[in-house]
Design a protein around this motif. Sequence first.
Motif, PDB file in Angstrom:
ATOM      1  N   LEU A  90     -14.441   5.537  -4.247  1.00  0.00           N
ATOM      2  CA  LEU A  90     -15.444   6.557  -4.549  1.00  0.00           C
ATOM      3  C   LEU A  90     -15.125   7.217  -5.886  1.00  0.00           C
ATOM      4  CD1 LEU A  90     -15.687   8.096  -1.006  1.00  0.00           C
ATOM      5  CD2 LEU A  90     -17.396   6.697  -2.135  1.00  0.00           C
ATOM      6  N   ASN A  91     -16.124   7.772  -6.522  1.00  0.00           N
ATOM      7  CA  ASN A  91     -15.888   8.357  -7.834  1.00  0.00           C
ATOM      8  C   ASN A  91     -16.631   9.677  -7.965  1.00  0.00           C
ATOM      9  OD1 ASN A  91     -18.612   7.722  -8.661  1.00  0.00           O
ATOM     10  ND2 ASN A  91     -17.917   5.612  -8.765  1.00  0.00           N
ATOM     11  N   ARG A  92     -16.673  10.198  -9.197  1.00  0.00           N
ATOM     12  CA  ARG A  92     -17.161  11.565  -9.359  1.00  0.00           C
ATOM     13  C   ARG A  92     -18.654  11.676  -9.118  1.00  0.00           C
ATOM     14  NH1 ARG A  92     -19.033  12.837 -14.739  1.00  0.00           N
ATOM     15  NH2 ARG A  92     -19.038  10.989 -16.029  1.00  0.00           N
ATOM     16  N   SER A  93     -19.400  10.566  -9.169  1.00  0.00           N
ATOM     17  CA  SER A  93     -20.828  10.639  -8.881  1.00  0.00           C
ATOM     18  C   SER A  93     -21.150  10.075  -7.508  1.00  0.00           C
ATOM     19  CB  SER A  93     -21.619   9.880  -9.938  1.00  0.00           C
ATOM     20  OG  SER A  93     -21.627  10.603 -11.132  1.00  0.00           O
ATOM     21  N   VAL A  94     -20.493   9.005  -7.150  1.00  0.00           N
ATOM     22  CA  VAL A  94     -20.738   8.398  -5.838  1.00  0.00           C
ATOM     23  C   VAL A  94     -19.696   8.956  -4.884  1.00  0.00           C
ATOM     24  CG1 VAL A  94     -21.005   6.265  -4.573  1.00  0.00           C
ATOM     25  CG2 VAL A  94     -21.610   6.354  -6.972  1.00  0.00           C
ATOM     26  N   MET A  95     -20.058  10.059  -4.244  1.00  0.00           N
ATOM     27  CA  MET A  95     -19.085  10.723  -3.382  1.00  0.00           C
ATOM     28  C   MET A  95     -19.232  10.292  -1.934  1.00  0.00           C
ATOM     29  SD  MET A  95     -18.742  14.502  -4.879  1.00  0.00           S
ATOM     30  CE  MET A  95     -18.341  14.785  -6.591  1.00  0.00           C
ATOM     31  N   LEU A 413     -26.753   6.979  -5.336  1.00  0.00           N
ATOM     32  CA  LEU A 413     -25.880   8.016  -5.892  1.00  0.00           C
ATOM     33  C   LEU A 413     -25.349   7.638  -7.262  1.00  0.00           C
ATOM     34  CD1 LEU A 413     -23.781   9.216  -2.845  1.00  0.00           C
ATOM     35  CD2 LEU A 413     -25.440  10.525  -4.130  1.00  0.00           C
ATOM     36  N   SER A 414     -25.340   6.333  -7.554  1.00  0.00           N
ATOM     37  CA  SER A 414     -24.806   5.951  -8.856  1.00  0.00           C
ATOM     38  C   SER A 414     -25.785   6.271  -9.979  1.00  0.00           C
ATOM     39  CB  SER A 414     -24.448   4.467  -8.871  1.00  0.00           C
ATOM     40  OG  SER A 414     -25.619   3.699  -8.727  1.00  0.00           O
ATOM     41  N   ARG A 415     -26.964   6.751  -9.635  1.00  0.00           N
ATOM     42  CA  ARG A 415     -27.911   7.209 -10.657  1.00  0.00           C
ATOM     43  C   ARG A 415     -28.228   8.663 -10.388  1.00  0.00           C
ATOM     44  NH1 ARG A 415     -26.358   3.019 -11.816  1.00  0.00           N
ATOM     45  NH2 ARG A 415     -27.438   1.145 -12.478  1.00  0.00           N
ATOM     46  N   ASN A 416     -28.230   9.470 -11.420  1.00  0.00           N
ATOM     47  CA  ASN A 416     -28.610  10.863 -11.226  1.00  0.00           C
ATOM     48  C   ASN A 416     -29.308  11.373 -12.463  1.00  0.00           C
ATOM     49  OD1 ASN A 416     -26.391  11.718 -12.988  1.00  0.00           O
ATOM     50  ND2 ASN A 416     -25.125  10.992 -11.309  1.00  0.00           N
ATOM     51  N   ASN A 421     -23.582  10.673 -16.405  1.00  0.00           N
ATOM     52  CA  ASN A 421     -22.756  10.661 -15.195  1.00  0.00           C
ATOM     53  C   ASN A 421     -23.082   9.511 -14.257  1.00  0.00           C
ATOM     54  OD1 ASN A 421     -21.506  13.216 -15.898  1.00  0.00           O
ATOM     55  ND2 ASN A 421     -23.565  14.005 -15.595  1.00  0.00           N
ATOM     56  N   TRP A 422     -23.741   8.500 -14.766  1.00  0.00           N
ATOM     57  CA  TRP A 422     -23.990   7.348 -13.922  1.00  0.00           C
ATOM     58  C   TRP A 422     -22.694   6.560 -13.804  1.00  0.00           C
ATOM     59  CZ3 TRP A 422     -29.301   4.911 -15.678  1.00  0.00           C
ATOM     60  CH2 TRP A 422     -30.298   5.874 -15.530  1.00  0.00           C
ATOM     61  N   VAL A 423     -22.225   6.428 -12.615  1.00  0.00           N
ATOM     62  CA  VAL A 423     -21.011   5.646 -12.391  1.00  0.00           C
ATOM     63  C   VAL A 423     -21.294   4.695 -11.235  1.00  0.00           C
ATOM     64  CG1 VAL A 423     -18.529   5.724 -12.059  1.00  0.00           C
ATOM     65  CG2 VAL A 423     -19.694   7.711 -12.986  1.00  0.00           C
TER      66      VAL A 423
ATOM     67  N   ARG B  41     -11.500   4.521 -12.724  1.00  0.00           N
ATOM     68  CA  ARG B  41     -12.267   4.472 -11.467  1.00  0.00           C
ATOM     69  C   ARG B  41     -13.401   5.474 -11.454  1.00  0.00           C
ATOM     70  NH1 ARG B  41      -7.083   4.004  -7.627  1.00  0.00           N
ATOM     71  NH2 ARG B  41      -6.566   1.882  -8.183  1.00  0.00           N
ATOM     72  N   GLY B  42     -13.649   6.127 -12.568  1.00  0.00           N
ATOM     73  CA  GLY B  42     -14.773   7.060 -12.635  1.00  0.00           C
ATOM     74  C   GLY B  42     -14.474   8.391 -11.999  1.00  0.00           C
ATOM     75  N   ARG B  43     -13.220   8.816 -12.070  1.00  0.00           N
ATOM     76  CA  ARG B  43     -12.868  10.085 -11.439  1.00  0.00           C
ATOM     77  C   ARG B  43     -12.308  11.082 -12.431  1.00  0.00           C
ATOM     78  NH1 ARG B  43      -9.516   7.629  -6.899  1.00  0.00           N
ATOM     79  NH2 ARG B  43     -10.984   6.321  -5.797  1.00  0.00           N
ATOM     80  N   ARG B 107     -18.232  16.634   0.817  1.00  0.00           N
ATOM     81  CA  ARG B 107     -18.741  16.191  -0.482  1.00  0.00           C
ATOM     82  C   ARG B 107     -20.273  16.210  -0.547  1.00  0.00           C
ATOM     83  NH1 ARG B 107     -14.738  12.842   0.961  1.00  0.00           N
ATOM     84  NH2 ARG B 107     -15.709  10.801   1.027  1.00  0.00           N
ATOM     85  N   TYR B 122      -9.711  13.802  -5.374  1.00  0.00           N
ATOM     86  CA  TYR B 122      -9.476  12.562  -4.644  1.00  0.00           C
ATOM     87  C   TYR B 122      -7.996  12.386  -4.333  1.00  0.00           C
ATOM     88  CZ  TYR B 122     -14.226  10.938  -5.005  1.00  0.00           C
ATOM     89  OH  TYR B 122     -15.576  10.802  -4.838  1.00  0.00           O
TER      90      TYR B 122
ATOM     91  N   THR C 721     -20.663   7.525 -18.815  1.00  0.00           N
ATOM     92  CA  THR C 721     -21.139   6.532 -17.867  1.00  0.00           C
ATOM     93  C   THR C 721     -20.636   5.149 -18.251  1.00  0.00           C
ATOM     94  OG1 THR C 721     -23.091   5.471 -16.989  1.00  0.00           O
ATOM     95  CG2 THR C 721     -23.276   6.310 -19.208  1.00  0.00           C
ATOM     96  N   VAL C 723     -22.305   2.613 -16.949  1.00  0.00           N
ATOM     97  CA  VAL C 723     -23.477   1.832 -16.572  1.00  0.00           C
ATOM     98  C   VAL C 723     -24.280   1.536 -17.834  1.00  0.00           C
ATOM     99  CG1 VAL C 723     -25.584   1.839 -15.203  1.00  0.00           C
ATOM    100  CG2 VAL C 723     -23.536   2.942 -14.332  1.00  0.00           C
TER     101      VAL C 723
END
Lengths: 485, 235, 733
Positions: A90-95, A413-416, A421-423, B41-43, B107, B122, C721, C723
């Motif tokens: 999980l990451n900062r956008s996809v919680m 969630l990976s799009r906002n 912040n897309w992750v 990892r995007g964190r 969350r 995390y 991002t 992406v």
Amino acid sequence: MLETRTENAPFWEPTVPEDEVLAQQAAHHRDEYLLLDPRPPAEINALMLAAMRRTGPVFWLLVVGLGGMVAALFTTWVIQMFYGIGITGLNRSVMWGPYIVNLVYFIGIGHAGTFISAALRLMRYDFRRPIARAAETVTLFGLAMAALFPLIHVGRIWKIYYMFPIPNQRELWPNFRSALLWDATAITTYMIGSTLFMFVALIPDLAMIRDRTTGLRRKIYGAFALGWRGTEGEWHRLEVVSNILGFVIIPVMFSVHTIVSWDFAMAIQPGWHSTIFGPFFIIGALFSGVAAVILVMVIVRKGMRLGYFLRDEHFSAMGIFLMILAMAWVYFYFAEWITNWYGNLPMEVALQEMLTGPLAPFFYLMLFGNIIVPLGTLWSRRVRTSLPAMFVIALFVQIGMYIERVLIIPGMLSRNELPFNWVNYTPRWPELLITAGTFSFLAFLYIIWTRVVPIIPVWEVYEGQALQGRRRVGRAILPTRSDPH
Amino acid sequence: MAEHKWTMIVDLDKCTGCQACVVACHAENNVPIASETEVVRGRGLHWIRIERYWEGEFPNVKAKFLPVFCQQCGSAPCEPVCPTYASYHSEQENLNIQVYNRCVGTRYCGNNCPYKVRYFNYRAPEFDAPLEQQLNPDVTVRGAGVMEKCTFCIQRIRRAAETANAEGRPIADGEVQPACVQACPSDALIFGDKYDPESRVARMTPHNRQFKLLEHLGTEPAVYYLKGGETHVGD
Amino acid sequence: MTQITRRNFLKVSAAGTATAILTGCGGERWVELVPYVVAPEEQLAGVPTYFASTCRQCPAGCGILVKIMNGRAVKIEGNPEHPVNRGRLCARGQAGLQLLYNPDRVPGAVEQSERGSRRYTPIAWNEAINRLYEGLNEAGSRVAIWLGTTTSGHLVDLFTLFADAIGAQPPVRYDLYAGYNGYNVLETASEGLLGTAALPAYDLANADVIFSFGADYLGTWLNATGYGVGFGQFRAQPYGKRGVFVQFEPRMSNSGASADRWVPVRPGDEALVAQALVRLIADEGVGPAERVEAARAAAADVDLEAAAASCHLTVAELAALARTFAEAQRPVALPGAALAGRDNALAAVAAVQTLNLIAGTIGQPGGLLPAQALGDAGLRPAVTSSYGDAQALVARMQAGEIDVLLVHGANPVYEMPPESGIVEALANVQTVVSFNPLVDETAVYADLILPDRVYLEGWGYEVVTPALGGLPVVSSQQPVVGPLHDVRATGDVLLTVARGLAGAAQALPWEDEVAFLRERITALPVGAFGGEGPDLQWARFQQFGGWWPAQAPQAELPDVEVGGVAPVAAPQYQGDEGEFPYHLHLFMNPLLGDGRGASMPWLQGSPDPMTTISWQTWVELNPVTADELGIQTGDVVRVTSPFGTVEAPAYVYPAIRPDTIALPLGQGHTDSGRYARDRGANPVRLLGGEPGDNGANLMWSNVRVKIERTGEQKSLARFETTVEEAADAHPPI
């Protein structure tokens, strides 16, 4: 001309018409329909008990293998408690990730059991009789698995009691404005309701086993059978209670998945904030649930050699049911996306581009599994009555519905709103292991359960058989039914 | 009725993307630093981040900086969804408060925050000794499994309020400065109490370049952005 | 007690339900909660103390206030009284605490019996000082001192006195920060222009047009905070102007991102473009008559077509820029690091300064400010050595002319190109002593490490240069916390050693460094904070963070004449164009600077403003170039110059010229603590060892490179991002 039953003959000894054509038709009915193929209850009981007692090497291999996976599940969970959610992907956008996907998925498959046994019972569809318990078991264990996931998902499991409305020194109640709390309430209610519902229907069968075992087992089954003796009054009360519970549990069932869908729909996350989510999730849940029941039916029939109980007619009926649900699901999915597409809002366009872009393999696999496979095949009775075909179709639906949840949760969630912040989300071993472990846990509990209780509600079967008859109309014999209600 | 309406103005015309605010925030608020693997990892975890957007193509390419931090929404999407009231609106400060002690880590608030300014721990933060001696005693060190976010440096607001209270006077404009505002070399961040008509933020708003981030969502942010670039002449 | 009847029960239930509904959906949006579990942020304990000091994270000399709670330094803030940074502080300045509390600091004096073994034996300070003394005593005048630009001003003065006393050459004050930004070139150019060797201070706050030739003045150029303050005022000018800022550079820096116009000039052609602008002002006759006249006097023959083409502009567009400059009230032009990093650097810098001369704003608001006199206290800005000086010292070391090398504040092994032969040269020095608080790459080759107090623990002063704010400033440095480890101030060590050395004892008579500081500071005239008598003056100096006059002294403007035609030869690139098709552009990001930020996790872990990459080195290349070479973001590429090779993952960067490859400085440490070690690559390896022909500078901006894929992949630690589709999404601004 009414075909009469000899006064004293029991229902499992039907008369054979003298006319050859009619006799053939009657024989055909015996082959085709479980309820027109009555056998003595003792024989049916023995058939069931034999199936329960059968534990071959495959069974033990499964127990050990699945048990190992269950151990892996809990080990991973403990590791996750120790190191934090950080071990997942999980990451900062996809919680929210597979844990919530699994929550939705397992609650979803839990819908079929209730629907099949409660709704079909109230609507008096007889094909549900041998399926009911297998379906309810899916519900029960599906819910149990689902109930694990809020616990696995949260960051601080040791503080989970903050979510419970208990008197406390913190002078603080949980926040009932939160959809999560509605969710917890609904799931708990549903779990209690469906457990009761299942238990009530189990009582005559438990009593049956009690009467056929000795020693400690007899005591245990006896305790759970609540002193059932099979008197007229008891049967009557069972009937009343089952009907009341059936009526109660159906709205609960509808509420549960609606509320689960609100976990998403109440949030302003693009792709989630949709009014259609309530009914759409219910259809999705029934769809995946019915497919899960079909899978279980195939496995139980093959594995426990219960061909007598689970016949083509049941698979065919379930197949039709599945096909109707597939149509409803397509309808909802189409309605959801056509409005999004036509509206052309930037975020929704981004989501569509995600689905048809980087996530296209999953998206098209989902459409294939959920639409092409069931709608392309299930119209054929030959397919519906073929066990391997049904297994594969149900599996595709499972995969499709699982992917659908994956697309909705980590996918959306990976799009906002802020493209910085897309992750994207990629699972790591803990989610995969815990997910695999939970499926194994469900299977583990299921196969143990099939050895503990009759997976076919035998009393319902011979109740149905007793109520069935045949009516001769001209040169044809038609099944008929004498309903006491 | 709240006494204060703490408000931030971000002048995008002045933001140079220099990251001074980011590091100042780490220092003030004990925000842990995400390791290389965690960032991969995007964190990445920064209470204030400077988003960079590209516009156009070489050679007419432009970069635009957008500092984003908790918007302290008046109608915050994160507040109602928290099952344990860890995220709630404080009436005293008129801020969106995150109470780490209550947080169980569902969350949900993070999902529902359209600004994506809520960061989840995390992992447990690590401060190699003696780096932990730097930690600000006014601010909690958050453990693993807790959601955190910008607080407008509420500890500084509290300190100023207590000092002002002890001296029997209202909080003066400019007395409270969050760490980011204090650090910003080009004065791109302006902070104050909008309910104080003499404060700088009150005098600056409404502003002819003003907008709020994702205003269409109706979150009523307490942060005003002033549009940058060549779109304005004079003010 | 009320009996619970069915009717009562229903009533109660109804009331309960109603309450539940009302509380759930009531008109109040906010609920007041005063629970047992409150946020500790609402309960404050203790009162902090603030100490004023000077930041030493870069040479700029910003004033800081350090917040102390319970004896611990918890936060560094800008000193609002300080004329340089006006209470503001950049990212690196904030991170000074992580130097103080760095887990890898050398805890006391250590010796290393075998160089490079990284096995250090703690020794007692007395023994360490004795060994230093013995080494210096034997060496006589065969001593070299290598200082960095962040070495405190008082230490520079002490070391200079010391070197003078023992007959050694004056200390070399050179590090990568100075070398990359061409401090020595800028100082020499200022000396030629204004008569004083000091870094140029531009009054950006009052300028209305800024033409910056590769000066990343909002990132790392000279004084990012001070110029950042100026930029903020430039953007909000009181008389209704926003200011126009044009940046000429091959790769968009974060200053370039803040510009109104970013002009991608070919590396090496900055001076040509500056001259073309002068030519255009002269030819087109735009702006006030005196500017046109001055431009005509200074204009050289320039191929305007070529100049415009190297900017991706037409001549007309370039002429429009010239008009903008000439017609502005107070235009200013900044000579950036790239100019000082090429061959013929002095002339290139002078070409940009010509624009300032034409503008006629020297010494006026919005212009180039001359250095201010400091009175007779003997305090003047420390002068930076050129790369040539450093290279000459390396040559002397190589030749065995140096017996003892003292290193403070510099890290030559990391900062000098390997081509310079620094590592081999160190082997020829009998005793190498490092005073650095961390085991850096140079300390690995040291025999003795006598760690100095870090700046938050130690004393000092700094004569601020560039003197922004129009005031001469002596910034004060004082211990804000007690020393964390058993470390000794290098000033004290030096004074102790000097007592035993012939000659040095008389030249350095002070009991300790504080006595020296006090003597110097109390000799200053009364400053803005008053202070009758030496005690009060000394106290005020510490209390307010320095000395500066209440009002800017009436500076005597030097008589500046616009010179005649000063043609700048076309740059000589290092590397054959056929073999090395791309220009190399090095840059510092505002976090790691020249590499000393790498040991601080806040700076390592904060994203670079433009790429948002942290913790790593990356190679920037234009999307077109990347397409041609089949390189994608994350592909590890090998960048080869005529002098060396580095490998790093590629980052496709839209704001860089297609013929240019850019790499950030700062990573690639082999030591310097756990956060810096074994991370990324050091692009200094790509540079040659020879100093520039005019200015003896480090030539980094005229190197050519080639680039190829290694076939490996490395995930970039990007905060932005990851992406791809996000690039097409509509940004919120």
